[in-house]
Design a protein around this motif. Structure first.
Motif, PDB file in Angstrom:
ATOM      1  N   ARG A  38       1.040  -1.281  -0.008  1.00 57.60           N
ATOM      2  CA  ARG A  38       0.170  -0.001  -0.155  1.00 57.60           C
ATOM      3  C   ARG A  38       0.952   1.220   0.056  1.00 57.60           C
ATOM      4  NH1 ARG A  38      -5.059  -1.503   1.067  1.00 57.60           N
ATOM      5  NH2 ARG A  38      -5.754   0.774   1.415  1.00 57.60           N
ATOM      6  N   LEU A  43       1.119   5.462  -0.339  1.00 59.23           N
ATOM      7  CA  LEU A  43       0.415   6.619  -0.204  1.00 59.23           C
ATOM      8  C   LEU A  43       1.280   7.777  -0.859  1.00 59.23           C
ATOM      9  CD1 LEU A  43      -1.864   8.571   0.853  1.00 59.23           C
ATOM     10  CD2 LEU A  43      -0.357   8.759   3.040  1.00 59.23           C
ATOM     11  N   THR A  93      -2.837   5.223  -3.201  1.00 63.94           N
ATOM     12  CA  THR A  93      -3.803   6.676  -2.663  1.00 63.94           C
ATOM     13  C   THR A  93      -2.886   7.707  -3.046  1.00 63.94           C
ATOM     14  OG1 THR A  93      -4.703   5.276  -1.065  1.00 63.94           O
ATOM     15  CG2 THR A  93      -4.954   7.575  -0.850  1.00 63.94           C
ATOM     16  N   ASN A 122      -6.512   5.532  -6.456  1.00 63.41           N
ATOM     17  CA  ASN A 122      -7.590   6.113  -5.491  1.00 63.41           C
ATOM     18  C   ASN A 122      -7.055   7.649  -5.222  1.00 63.41           C
ATOM     19  OD1 ASN A 122      -9.694   6.602  -3.765  1.00 63.41           O
ATOM     20  ND2 ASN A 122      -8.326   6.210  -2.108  1.00 63.41           N
ATOM     21  N   GLU A 173      -5.121   8.362   6.479  1.00 64.51           N
ATOM     22  CA  GLU A 173      -4.403   7.293   5.742  1.00 64.51           C
ATOM     23  C   GLU A 173      -3.152   6.725   6.202  1.00 64.51           C
ATOM     24  OE1 GLU A 173      -6.415   6.128   3.158  1.00 64.51           O
ATOM     25  OE2 GLU A 173      -7.924   7.589   3.249  1.00 64.51           O
TER      26      GLU A 173
END
Length: 401
Positions: free
Chosen positions: A189, A191, A231, A246, A263
């Motif tokens: 993941r 960011l 993200t 996203n 987040e």
């Protein structure tokens, strides 16, 4: 690396189409399953039977001639592909793709596919440098299409220069290398922050900076292509959202602070490339301020230091910061790296022509908390983004570059 990979090869109408036959053979020999789509113009250079024999698959030439009546062929091919390769890519097919035109089998399938698309241009040297072609290539680059640059040499038109289709062996090597590293972020993941913030004085006036968000969007695009769940938190920019990303839009530094902290806990890698305002007006007026005869001073106050807070809260996250400097890149970079508890920092040399805000290229120095340094000369922001992500993965695993 190509064993069992499903590759759609798009052949458009240029003399370099003869090389596409050799390319089909090389891809098949490497273990790939190849399906060929030809434009009508390509038929003038190489016949469909050649590609059918080399690929051992039907060749697609007509949108309305269904090979299998149980399927819609351009949708089926688009979904089937692990990778889409345009070789040779003429100025015409590049223009169609950049303009969203779908008027034949190849251009229609290109618009329908979600597979990575690799473009190997081939055309006259003057065509390749024409402003319209450059604009189209730039647009496709921003959308995340990948390029296999043409070589320099003697062209069929008699000119010598850049525009010759890269050799089939080299194209196959590029694809093998890409498949080898494509999914290094699978399951991670990531960011990323991008763009500027706006700090209002009143409803019609604000402080901001010249960040376009291109570097952050390039990082998001490349991270997604490398398999990450991405993200992207961005300030006000005029950029399309990269595929599979996203996107969260914010305006002010406080908006960015709240969105990032929300987040942060579930992320594996955080890259803060946004140019967030260090100061904001202490007072924001509800109504438009009217002109007065004298001077006007705006009292400013510090915004929250997002990167410092992320460094303070860091647990399992790998944290990368960005900085823009004009001199003493290493000294300022190391100072920020240590002060904000970062794992790595990328310092853009904005004093170098073509680097920094508003440009499609960057020249950077990347410093790691382990002491390692990487210097990147002027290159496209997408190329730099790939290098930053790849080197970060190596550093996270304790591997050499």
């Amino acid at each position: 690396m190509l064993e069992g990979k499903k590759i759609v090869l798009g052949v458009s109408g240029g003399i370099a189409a003869y090389k596409a036959a050799a390319l089909t053979s090389k891809l098949a020999q490497a273990g790939a399953e190849v399906r060929v789509i030809m434009t009508e113009s390509a038929h003038h250079f190489v016949g469909p039977n050649t590609f059918q024999a080399l690929s051992r698959r039907p060749v697609y030439t007509d949108t309305f001639k269904e090979v299998d009546p149980t399927q819609i062929q351009h949708i089926d091919l688009a979904d089937w592909a692990d990778l889409f390769l345009l070789a040779p890519a003429t100025a015409n097919i590049i223009g169609k793709l950049a303009g969203g035109i779908a008027d034949d089998m190849l251009s229609t399938t290109l618009l329908a596919t979600e597979a990575p698309v690799y473009i190997a241009p081939a055309m006259n040297v003057h065509m390749y440098s024409h402003p319209a072609v450059i604009k189209n290539l730039k647009q496709l680059d921003e959308w995340g299409f990948r390029f296999i640059e043409p070589g320099e040499g003697y062209l069929a038109c008699g000119y010598v220069g850049k525009g010759r289709l890269e050799e089939p062996e080299s194209i196959v090597q590029v694809l093998e290398n890409e498949f080898n590293k494509t999914k290094v972020l699978q399951g991670k993941r990531v960011l990323i922050t991008a763009g500027p913030t706006r700090e209002n004085i009143d409803p019609v006036r604000y402080f901001t900076n010249p960040s376009t968000g291109r570097m952050g969007f390039a990082l998001a695009r490349q991270a997604s292509l490398m398999g990450a769940v991405v993200t992207l938190i961005t300030g006000p920019v005029d950029l399309d959202t990269p595929g599979g990303v996203n996107r969260i839009d914010i305006i002010t530094a406080e908006d960015m602070y709240q969105a990032v902290l929300k987040e942060y806990p579930q992320q594996d890698i955080v890259i803060k490339s946004a140019a967030v305002a260090d100061y904001k007006p202490k007072v924001t007026y509800e109504h438009k301020m009217k002109k007065s005869s004298g001077d006007y001073a705006v009292e400013m106050e510090r915004t929250k230091d997002i990167l410092k807070e992320l460094g303070r809260q860091k647990e399992h996250q790998y944290l990368i910061g960005f900085a823009a400097e004009t001199n003493d890149l290493e000294a300022y970079g190391r100072q920020k790296l240590e002060k904000k508890n970062l794992d790595a920092i990328v310092i853009n040399n904005v004093a170098e022509e073509g680097s920094g805000f508003g440009h499609d290229t960057n020249a950077s120095l990347m410093i790691f908390s382990t002491g390692k340094e990487n210097t990147y000369p002027l290159m496209s922001k997408d190329d730099l983004a790939r290098k930053i992500l790849e080197e970060s993965v190596h550093d996270m695993k304790g591997e050499p570059s």
